[in-house]
Every structure is written in structure tokens, then in C-alpha cells.
Motif scaffolding. Sequence first.
Motif, short mmCIF file in Angstrom:
data_model
loop_
_atom_site.label_atom_id
_atom_site.label_comp_id
_atom_site.label_asym_id
_atom_site.label_seq_id
_atom_site.Cartn_x
_atom_site.Cartn_y
_atom_site.Cartn_z
N ASP A 1 0.83 -1.22 0.00
CA ASP A 1 0.00 0.00 0.00
C ASP A 1 0.86 1.26 0.00
O ASP A 1 0.55 2.23 -0.71
N GLU B 1 -3.86 -2.61 -4.26
CA GLU B 1 -5.13 -2.91 -3.59
C GLU B 1 -5.49 -1.85 -2.56
O GLU B 1 -6.32 -2.09 -1.67
N SER B 2 -4.84 -0.68 -2.65
CA SER B 2 -4.93 0.30 -1.57
C SER B 2 -6.11 1.24 -1.74
O SER B 2 -6.09 2.16 -2.58
N GLY B 3 -7.12 1.06 -0.91
CA GLY B 3 -8.29 1.95 -0.92
C GLY B 3 -7.89 3.36 -0.54
O GLY B 3 -8.36 4.35 -1.12
N SER B 4 -6.94 3.48 0.40
CA SER B 4 -6.46 4.81 0.80
C SER B 4 -5.84 5.52 -0.40
O SER B 4 -6.14 6.68 -0.68
N GLN C 1 -12.24 8.14 3.65
CA GLN C 1 -11.10 8.39 2.75
C GLN C 1 -11.44 9.43 1.68
O GLN C 1 -10.56 10.16 1.21
N ASP D 1 -11.42 -1.50 11.03
CA ASP D 1 -10.32 -2.43 10.81
C ASP D 1 -10.06 -3.36 11.99
O ASP D 1 -9.34 -4.34 11.86
N LYS E 1 -14.38 -3.75 2.35
CA LYS E 1 -12.93 -3.61 2.48
C LYS E 1 -12.27 -4.58 1.50
O LYS E 1 -12.84 -4.89 0.45
N ARG F 1 -15.57 -8.61 5.16
CA ARG F 1 -14.91 -9.10 6.37
C ARG F 1 -15.90 -9.72 7.36
O ARG F 1 -15.50 -10.54 8.20
N HIS G 1 -5.34 -9.09 4.10
CA HIS G 1 -4.26 -9.11 5.11
C HIS G 1 -4.80 -9.22 6.53
O HIS G 1 -4.22 -9.92 7.38
N ARG G 2 -5.91 -8.56 6.82
CA ARG G 2 -6.42 -8.56 8.18
C ARG G 2 -7.10 -9.88 8.54
O ARG G 2 -7.11 -10.29 9.69
C1 LIG Z 1 -9.14 -1.30 4.41
C2 LIG Z 1 -7.86 -1.12 4.65
O1 LIG Z 1 -7.04 -0.24 3.95
P1 LIG Z 1 -7.40 0.51 2.59
O2 LIG Z 1 -8.81 1.05 2.73
O3 LIG Z 1 -6.38 1.60 2.50
O4 LIG Z 1 -7.30 -0.49 1.47
C3 LIG Z 1 -7.15 -1.84 5.75
O5 LIG Z 1 -5.96 -1.55 5.95
O6 LIG Z 1 -7.80 -2.69 6.41
#
Ligand SMILES: C=C(OP(=O)(O)O)C(=O)O
Length: 422
Positions: free
Chosen positions: A47, A88-91, A163, A303, A330, A334, A376-377
Motif C-alpha cells: 500500500d 489494492e490500496s483503498g487509501s 477516505q 479495521d 474492504k 470481512r 491481510h487482516r
Molecule cells: C481497508 C484497509 O485499507 P485501505 O482502505 O487503504 O485499502 C485496511 O488496511 O484494512
Amino acid sequence: MDIKIIPGKLNGEVIIPPSKSLSHRAIIAGAMAKGKSNVTNLIMSDDIEATIEAMEALGVSISKGEHEVDIEGTGTLVRKESTINCRESGSTVRFLVPISLLADGEVKFIGEGRLAKRPLTTFFNIFNDFGVKYERGKDYLPLTIKGKLTGGRYKMKGNVSSQFITGLMYTLPKLKEDSVIEITTPLESIGYVDLTLDMLKKSGIEIENKDYKEFHIKGNQEFKPVNYRVEGDYSQGAFWMVAATLGAGLDCIGLEKDSLQGDKEILDIITKMGGIVKDTTKGLTSEFTKTKGAVIDLSQCPDLGPIVTVMASVSEGETRIVNAQRLRIKESDRITAMVTELNKVGADITETEDGMIIRGVKKLKGGAKVSSWNDHRIAMAMAVASTQCEEAIIIEGAESVKKSYPHFWDHFKQLGGKAEVL
Ligand SMILES: C=C(OP(=O)(O)O)C(=O)O
Ligand SMILES: O=C(O)C1=C[C@@H](OP(=O)(O)O)[C@@H](O)[C@H](O)C1
């Protein structure tokens, strides 16, 4: 990559990796400034590399060390690459889409894994209101955008993703005109907006917060260069703090007590469920206790969902996870992922529309192959769940941790985890 874990007790000190959220924010703040900035205590996760590459695509010179970056910004963004891969980074995608409109020309955003399925409608509504041209695929990505934002009133719901707000907060100060961000429903994930406001303040950007219902932003502001050391990540520290609560002898080093991170909430959740959070000479731990079920609202700390579910699955009595519907958008759904995978190893969980009902069991059985859902989580939560199992488990897709915590499995093994790559 499949990893087989033989259940066992974890022991030792763990240096919590740097906050992914603060890493993104510090790198972008430095990239927006005119002059030299330095950000230290970084890890080059997927990310964070996506955000670095995105800012380089917008003409910013960034030199990467192993755990730091030196940034040379000009104060003006120039499109160097026509495509930005947010991996894969939503941020990264939600922060960079509005920021990229400060540069001239057309930019195509692409992503990997489930990113294309994660909502961007909030931005599409803004593009329609402000005349930005955009073209999307059957999903939200690939997304090609071209045009300019102007100052004005930006309206959005507060319960999709904070975000979008962060992305606009980095962008609107650079416009000539003043702007207002209006939040039309109660804001969720508030802690992340606090991180953004604090980082922007450190960069000399002033935003007036009207009770999280409106944010008033003057135009013509300039970012000042930053020298910033990233603090430990509570979202990652939560995995080890729960493991400690459930019996591991862990000392979590690097979590700041006065942190603004929303996921510091894990300390209150552990306490609410009967855990005993304690200072150590070097960091923070949580004494082994028999935890009890509770009602846990995840609207401000989504998260934490996967790891709190693990703790609840072996706590006495019933836990209700509520206001957690955003967990479904996410890197995986989840809620369904955790219900499915924990029930495979002997938990007793029922899915609800906005969360779960968890009936605690004394011990998880284990003896099954579970999936990380390429999240990852989920992978990290199931690693902690393995310490509560009677029999070995196999985690499929264990490499997904590289999104945010690439050396998670090294840490797990250094703490005595019996993990073997199959
Ligand atoms: C959802 C997450 O990050 P992002 O939204 O940046 O993909 C996360 O780290 O659980
Ligand atoms: O701004 C950020 O750094 C983040 C915001 C949160 O997303 P939402 O605001 O969509 O909950 C969180 O899930 C994500 O891991 C990081």
C-alpha cells in the motif's frame, strides 16, 4: 502461499510496524509541499509503495531508503505518467483521485484484487457536480478522469468511507477559491479524519472543523515541507494486544499513548471485555484474562473487526458486533469472511446484516484449512486464532499480509509461532 500453524503460546517483544494511515498522510503531505521533506520509520508495504509511485506519477521526486523517504516537492503537481496503479490500496485511490485533478491532463486509475469493487460513487457524484469528465469500467476501476475541481460546496455521506474526505482535504486548499465539505449523514471512521486534520495542520494547512458536519477550507494555501517519524500502528498492534489478552506473553513496543489513531479503541474494547491493559518498561501489554462477551460498535474502528471477532469467539457468553456494515466493502467482505473461517475451526458465530452474533466457546478446535480471502487482516486474525486452537490450521493466501505488514510472519515466528510455509 499456504502456511500451516501448530497451535502454541507466543512470547516476547514485538516492535509494532508504523501506522499505514499516517505513512500515507505524511508522504502525500511532503509530496504536496515545495521543498525537501523526510519521512522516517516507514515499511515499504504494497500500500505504501502504491502511494509513493502515485505521487511520483504526478511529478514528485521521491528517493526511497529501507525505512524512510526523502521527498523533493515543487508545490505543483505535473502528470508524468498517464496511469496510476493503486494496487489494492483503498487509501491510495481515494486520496489520489482528487489530488490528481490538480495536475493537467488525463489520468487512468487501475487497481488489483478487490479494489475495483470498492465504492467510488461519492467521487462520481462530485465529478458530475463540478464538470469533471470521467470514464469507468463495469466496476469502479479502471477509472479515467480529466478536468479541474473548483472551490465550492462538496456534499457527501459520512458512512461510506472517510477516505473521500481525506482526499478532498488534501486537494481543496490548493484551489484558488474557498470550499466547504458538507457531511450529510453522521461521520464514521472519524479517527481517520482527525489524523488527516492533524497532518495537514503540521503542513501549515488550516481547515475549520464544524463539529464534523462541515469542514471550511480556504483556497490558495501552500503545504510546508515536513520532517516526520511515523508512530506505531494500532490497527496492527491490535493483533498482538488481543493475542496477549488471550494468553501470549507479549510486550508491544512503539504504540503511542496519546495517539490520534481511531484503532487505539482496541485498548477500550479489550478492557470492556475484561482484559487488563498494562504498561511495561518498554511498551504495552494485556494480561491474560478470561474475557467476557459484550456489545461492540465498530462504526469508528472498522479495521478492528477481524481481530475483535477472534477475541469474542473464545470469550465467555455472547458478543454482538454492531454498526459494522462497512466491513463488507474492504479488501474482502470481512463479516462473511470471519464468520465463515472462524466457524470452520469451531467458533459459533451468526452473521447479521450489520455485524455478527458470537457465542463464545472455551477453545477453538482447529484442524481445518482456512482462507485469508486475500485480505491481510483476515490472514493476521486467523494467525492469532490459531493460538486458541487445539489442532493445527492451514491459512491459504497467507502472503496477503504484504499489503500492510510484509514481515508479519517473521514476527509471528520470532515470537515462537510454529508456522511452516507449505
Ligand atoms: C481497508 C484497509 O485499507 P485501505 O482502505 O487503504 O485499502 C485496511 O488496511 O484494512
Ligand atoms: O484513511 C485511512 O487511512 C483509512 C480509513 C479507513 O477506511 P474507511 O474510512 O473507509 O473506514 C480504514 O478502513 C483504512 O484501513 C484506512
